[in-house]
Design an enzyme around this catalytic site. Sequence first.
Site, PDB file in Angstrom:
ATOM      1  N   ARG A   1       0.828  -1.207   0.000  1.00 39.84           N
ATOM      2  CA  ARG A   1       0.000   0.000   0.000  1.00 39.84           C
ATOM      3  C   ARG A   1       0.864   1.260   0.000  1.00 39.84           C
ATOM      4  O   ARG A   1       2.017   1.241   0.422  1.00 39.84           O
ATOM      5  CB  ARG A   1      -0.907   0.021   1.241  1.00 39.84           C
ATOM      6  CG  ARG A   1      -1.993  -1.029   1.253  1.00 39.84           C
ATOM      7  CD  ARG A   1      -2.884  -0.885   2.481  1.00 39.84           C
ATOM      8  NE  ARG A   1      -2.144  -1.023   3.726  1.00 39.84           N
ATOM      9  CZ  ARG A   1      -1.763  -0.012   4.506  1.00 39.84           C
ATOM     10  NH1 ARG A   1      -2.082   1.238   4.185  1.00 39.84           N
ATOM     11  NH2 ARG A   1      -1.098  -0.223   5.616  1.00 39.84           N
TER      12      ARG A   1
ATOM     13  N   LYS B   1      -8.462  -2.533   0.820  1.00 40.27           N
ATOM     14  CA  LYS B   1      -8.410  -1.648   1.986  1.00 40.27           C
ATOM     15  C   LYS B   1      -9.222  -0.372   1.776  1.00 40.27           C
ATOM     16  O   LYS B   1      -9.662   0.251   2.754  1.00 40.27           O
ATOM     17  CB  LYS B   1      -6.964  -1.313   2.342  1.00 40.27           C
ATOM     18  CG  LYS B   1      -6.200  -2.505   2.928  1.00 40.27           C
ATOM     19  CD  LYS B   1      -6.922  -3.102   4.139  1.00 40.27           C
ATOM     20  CE  LYS B   1      -6.128  -4.221   4.776  1.00 40.27           C
ATOM     21  NZ  LYS B   1      -6.873  -4.913   5.863  1.00 40.27           N
TER      22      LYS B   1
ATOM     23  N   HIS C   1     -10.590  -4.794  12.241  1.00 36.39           N
ATOM     24  CA  HIS C   1      -9.502  -5.448  11.514  1.00 36.39           C
ATOM     25  C   HIS C   1      -9.143  -6.712  12.286  1.00 36.39           C
ATOM     26  O   HIS C   1      -8.233  -6.718  13.103  1.00 36.39           O
ATOM     27  CB  HIS C   1      -8.300  -4.505  11.415  1.00 36.39           C
ATOM     28  CG  HIS C   1      -7.190  -5.041  10.570  1.00 36.39           C
ATOM     29  ND1 HIS C   1      -5.880  -4.731  10.804  1.00 36.39           N
ATOM     30  CD2 HIS C   1      -7.199  -5.861   9.484  1.00 36.39           C
ATOM     31  CE1 HIS C   1      -5.118  -5.338   9.911  1.00 36.39           C
ATOM     32  NE2 HIS C   1      -5.902  -6.023   9.095  1.00 36.39           N
TER      33      HIS C   1
ATOM     34  N   SER D   1       0.000  -7.004  10.567  1.00 40.48           N
ATOM     35  CA  SER D   1       0.764  -7.895   9.703  1.00 40.48           C
ATOM     36  C   SER D   1       1.897  -8.562  10.478  1.00 40.48           C
ATOM     37  O   SER D   1       2.639  -7.908  11.215  1.00 40.48           O
ATOM     38  CB  SER D   1       1.338  -7.102   8.522  1.00 40.48           C
ATOM     39  OG  SER D   1       2.096  -7.921   7.675  1.00 40.48           O
TER      40      SER D   1
ATOM     41  N   LYS E   1      -2.447 -13.627  12.455  1.00 43.84           N
ATOM     42  CA  LYS E   1      -3.906 -13.550  12.432  1.00 43.84           C
ATOM     43  C   LYS E   1      -4.517 -14.593  11.481  1.00 43.84           C
ATOM     44  O   LYS E   1      -5.438 -15.322  11.863  1.00 43.84           O
ATOM     45  CB  LYS E   1      -4.320 -12.133  12.024  1.00 43.84           C
ATOM     46  CG  LYS E   1      -5.809 -11.869  11.904  1.00 43.84           C
ATOM     47  CD  LYS E   1      -6.098 -10.395  11.972  1.00 43.84           C
ATOM     48  CE  LYS E   1      -5.293  -9.568  11.028  1.00 43.84           C
ATOM     49  NZ  LYS E   1      -5.665  -9.770   9.597  1.00 43.84           N
ATOM     50  N   THR E   2      -4.005 -14.655  10.259  1.00 45.24           N
ATOM     51  CA  THR E   2      -4.535 -15.618   9.294  1.00 45.24           C
ATOM     52  C   THR E   2      -4.196 -17.048   9.699  1.00 45.24           C
ATOM     53  O   THR E   2      -5.038 -17.944   9.667  1.00 45.24           O
ATOM     54  CB  THR E   2      -3.985 -15.321   7.888  1.00 45.24           C
ATOM     55  OG1 THR E   2      -4.383 -14.009   7.492  1.00 45.24           O
ATOM     56  CG2 THR E   2      -4.501 -16.324   6.874  1.00 45.24           C
TER      57      THR E   2
ATOM     58  N   ASP F   1      -9.876 -11.448   8.041  1.00 45.12           N
ATOM     59  CA  ASP F   1      -9.251 -10.119   8.088  1.00 45.12           C
ATOM     60  C   ASP F   1     -10.161  -8.961   8.491  1.00 45.12           C
ATOM     61  O   ASP F   1      -9.730  -8.093   9.229  1.00 45.12           O
ATOM     62  CB  ASP F   1      -8.636  -9.800   6.718  1.00 45.12           C
ATOM     63  CG  ASP F   1      -7.655  -8.642   6.777  1.00 45.12           C
ATOM     64  OD1 ASP F   1      -6.811  -8.629   7.689  1.00 45.12           O
ATOM     65  OD2 ASP F   1      -7.718  -7.759   5.915  1.00 45.12           O
TER      66      ASP F   1
ATOM     67  N   ARG G   1       1.791 -11.932  -1.812  1.00 42.52           N
ATOM     68  CA  ARG G   1       0.491 -12.334  -1.251  1.00 42.52           C
ATOM     69  C   ARG G   1      -0.288 -13.207  -2.233  1.00 42.52           C
ATOM     70  O   ARG G   1       0.004 -13.250  -3.427  1.00 42.52           O
ATOM     71  CB  ARG G   1      -0.347 -11.103  -0.892  1.00 42.52           C
ATOM     72  CG  ARG G   1       0.206 -10.324   0.293  1.00 42.52           C
ATOM     73  CD  ARG G   1      -0.668  -9.149   0.647  1.00 42.52           C
ATOM     74  NE  ARG G   1      -0.177  -8.439   1.816  1.00 42.52           N
ATOM     75  CZ  ARG G   1      -0.573  -8.657   3.058  1.00 42.52           C
ATOM     76  NH1 ARG G   1      -1.484  -9.600   3.298  1.00 42.52           N
ATOM     77  NH2 ARG G   1      -0.086  -7.959   4.068  1.00 42.52           N
TER      78      ARG G   1
END
Length: 530
Positions: A59, A199, A218, A238, A242-243, A257, A323
């Site tokens: 980003r 996003k 988030h 990040s 989390k994933t 997410d 990704r």
Amino acid sequence: MLETSPNRLVINTGNACCTVQAHYNLTLPSLIESLIQNDEAKLGLGGAVLALTGQHTGRSPKDKFIVDSPSISSKIYWQNNQSLSEENYFRFKTDFFAKLMNSEVFIQDVFARTDTEHRVRIRFVNELAWHSVFVKNMFINPTPSELESFQPDLTVINFPSFKADPETHGTASQTAIVNHFEEKLILICNTRYAGEMKKSIFSFLNYLLPQKGILSMHCAANHALDKPTDTALFFGLSGTGKTTLSTDPKRVLIGDDEHGWSDQGIFNIEGGSYAKTYGLNPDKEPEIHNATSLFGSVLENVIYDSANRELDFNDMSITENARCAIAIENFPNVAATGLGLHPQNIFFLTCDAFGVLPPLSILNPAQAIYHFLSGFTSKVAGTEDGISQPQPSFSSCFGKPFLPRSPVEYGKLFQEKIKRYNSRCWLVNTGWTKGGYQDGERISIKHTRALLSFVFSGNFIPTDFQSEPYFGLKIPRQVPGVPSFLLNPNSAWQNSDTYDQAALALKEKFRANFKQFENHVDADVLEWAI
């Protein structure tokens, strides 16, 4: 103004009108045929799309703007958001549309929000066919009958070949992500990084949902296989896991997410997963690894052998931020509805590179608000250019870059909901133990999963916890499958004096960051910042 009809897009800027050739809601095979024909990307094993994003591999936060229109100006937290004047926006949009008029576009209509009664209808207008494949993976695809009457609530136009002019348009560079909440229009230019689309939708909903009493978050979400009432949320930035932790074969994935929390419960905002692939291991993360070779999965900036198309997840010569965009139905154990009940457990994941925070601690409600507003993790070498030593990073609500409103507004909603629904909150350190980044070791996924299993079992009472002296955290004395000395960082470090110094230094960084909220929180929350 944008008007649509079969095979064309009509653009009216107020002083000019023209028609653009448009491909509406192509099927996945047709989109892949188009992107191959246009030489936008390569086809990988199993039919995955192998795309390169060029100069932008992540980003561009410095290029993101909100148009400062009268109806929304007082609602935006400008300390955290860049403004673009309406005058500059008009010039930008006019030039943007003039460039678009000579092009061919791919239009994809999708939904955000899995709660069908309040879905947000989004129309993506993409210059690149592979961006439309990304959109199909990341959001919820309407049925043919739903497409017949589709009228967008929000339009996103992503046009990488257009370059902004900072002098004329008031942008920071030739790249721009411009959000006009009043017009319900998002314009993106000079970047092929598909995550900007994802996003941008999250930012739009972070503006829209709180005014309806819905907390946008988030976070990942899942629930127990045999107990849908056992819903859990996983907040984390990040690199915190989390994933990985939410895609648990023993639990049902709601989403990995972005979610909303309404009076009815939890709903997924998206219809896919945008997982980092660097270091992806089939033994540790089999669900994500398997999905990288499925038809239609989109891999960004992943190195591959040009002859046999085998992927190399350990090569970060392009970026560590490689990704894969995966449709959520390609994961096993997925909640078909994308919905969950009010969470019993909420986890704040942090990668503490200083090795100070415990692997697991339970938070009282005031501590939960403190850590929610703090949003702590660490940046380590390799995550950003110029970082050679660990640096503390505080991202309010674990999603500061995507918050149009004040963090305090989201914090109050979070406080109301955990109190109303009696949710337990936990701090989970997935970072370092036995020392800091250079001297210690990373907490294993095996041990973290054992800690989560302990929480999900519910087999504990208050006397099973002990206090640590610096953050007032309650630490379990014993957890099946985890060595007891690892539970308390002070015991895990060889030199307790060195640990004390590191803990005091980190506590001071927490205190300095929280000063921005001192006048906006209750006294019991402020107690943990002193």
